[in-house]
Design an enzyme around this catalytic site. Structure first.
Site, PDB file in Angstrom:
ATOM      1  N   GLY A 103       5.237  -1.105   2.416  1.00 20.13           N
ATOM      2  CA  GLY A 103       4.384   0.056   2.263  1.00 20.13           C
ATOM      3  C   GLY A 103       5.135   1.375   2.219  1.00 20.13           C
ATOM      4  CG  HIS A 156      -0.232  -0.130   2.536  1.00 19.07           C
ATOM      5  ND1 HIS A 156       0.252   0.951   3.223  1.00 19.07           N
ATOM      6  CD2 HIS A 156       0.063  -1.219   3.274  1.00 19.07           C
ATOM      7  CE1 HIS A 156       0.808   0.544   4.345  1.00 19.07           C
ATOM      8  NE2 HIS A 156       0.712  -0.770   4.401  1.00 19.07           N
ATOM      9  CG  ASP A 157      -0.377   4.225   1.241  1.00 18.12           C
ATOM     10  OD1 ASP A 157      -1.255   4.978   0.773  1.00 18.12           O
ATOM     11  OD2 ASP A 157      -0.585   3.464   2.208  1.00 18.12           O
TER      12      ASP A 157
END
Length: 264
Positions: A139, A121-122
Site C-alpha cells: 500500500g 490500496h493507494d
C-alpha cells in the site's frame, strides 16, 4: 451493445462507451466507468468505484477495483482510476484506495503491466512504466514515470520510486529508490544509473553526464545525504540543460523521510 459477450454480467448502472468490448463471463459492477476503445477479456471482475480510460487492453482473469486488503477499511467509497492506453496482462489485482490516504489507487497512461502484478490500496503509478511478471506493490507506494520493475520485485509500503529508476529481478525494496538509479538485491542496493534507458529516451550526452555526476555524489564520494544534495544542486550550473533532472532529483531526496532513507 454488440461488443459485450452474452455471458458477461454488466450491471445496468455501469457506464461503458459503446465501443468497449467485454469478453465471456466477465462481471462489471454498477459504479464502473469505461471509456472508448478499451477491451476487456474473459473472466474478469471489475467492481467498486473504478474508472478506466481510453484504449486500454485488459486481458483475461483480472480483478480490478476490489476492496483493499486493509482491516481498517469499512466500506468507504474509495476509488481505482486507470488512465489511457495501458496494457494489463493476466491475473493482475488492483485494489481501490483507502480512507487513510487519498482514497484513490491510480494508474497513469501508457503503462505495460505484465501478469500477476499486484497494486495494493493507494498506490500511485505514473506513465510509461513497465512492470514485469509478479511485481508486487504494498500500500501507498508511489512510482514515477518510466520506471521499470524486474520480475518478482517486491516493494514495501510507503516506498517511492523515482522517475527512470529500474529494479533487477527479485529485488526487495524497503527504502526509496531515487530517480535514474538501478538496483538489485534483497534488500536492494544501488548498482548504477539507468544510462541506456535515458539514451533510448533521447537524453543528450550532457544530461547523461549530469546523471553520472549525481550518481557519484550519492554513492561514490562517501557524503551524507545533505552533503550529496548540496553537491547535486551545483550541477545545474555546469550542466544547464540538465537543470530539470537536477531539480527532480533534489525534490525526490527532499521528500525522503529520515526513517526510510534511500536505497544504498
Amino acid at each position: 451493445m454488440t461488443g459485450i459477450h452474452p455471458t458477461a454480467l454488466v450491471d445496468p448502472q455501469a457506464q461503458l462507451d459503446s465501443s468497449v468490448s467485454v469478453g465471456p463471463y466477465t462481471v462489471i459492477g454498477p459504479h464502473v466507468k469505461v471509456a472508448a476503445g478499451t477491451t476487456i477479456g474473459a473472466h474478469c471482475v471489475i467492481e467498486g468505484h473504478t474508472t478506466i480510460g481510453r484504449d486500454n487492453r485488459i486481458f483475461q482473469f483480472n480483478s480490478l477495483g476490489a476492496i483493499p486488503q486493509d482491516k481498517k477499511y469499512a466500506g468507504e467509497p474509495c476509488e481505482l482510476v486507470i488512465g489511457d492506453r495501458n496494457t494489463i496482462r493476466e491475473f493482475c489485482t488492483f485494489n481501490i484506495g483507502s480512507p487513510g490516504d487519498t482514497g484513490v489507487t491510480r494508474v497513469g497512461d501508457d503503462n505495460w503491466i505484465m501478469a500477476y502484478v499486484h497494486l495494493a490500496h493507494d498506490c500511485d503509478v505514473g506513465n510509461h512504466t513497465i512492470f514485469a511478471n509478479n511485481s508486487q506493490l504494498a500500500g501507498h507506494v508511489h512510482v514515477g514515470d518510466w520506471v521499470i520493475l524486474g520480475g518478482f520485485t517486491v516493494v514495501h509500503q510507503f516506498v517511492r520510486l523515482g522517475a527512470h529508476s529500474m529494479t533487477a529481478m527479485c529485488s526487495l525494496l524497503f527504502a526509496d529508490l531515487p530517480p535514474f538509479v538501478m538496483c538489485q538485491g534483497q534488500p536492494a542496493e544501488a548498482r548504477s544509473m539507468n544510462y541506456e534507458g535515458l539514451r533510448r529516451r533521447g537524453y543528450t550526452p550532457d544530461r547523461i553526464a549530469a546523471v553520472k555526476a549525481m550518481h557519484k555524489a550519492l554513492y561514490r564520494e562517501d557524503l551524507t545525504l545533505e552533503q550529496a544534495k548540496a553537491r547535486i544542486a551545483e550541477l545545474a550550473v555546469g550542466h544547464p540543460e540538465a537543470a530539470p533532472d537536477v531539480q527532480a532529483m533534489l525534490a525526490f531526496l527532499t521528500g525522503t523521510s529520515p526513517q526510510r532513507g534511500i536505497v544504498r
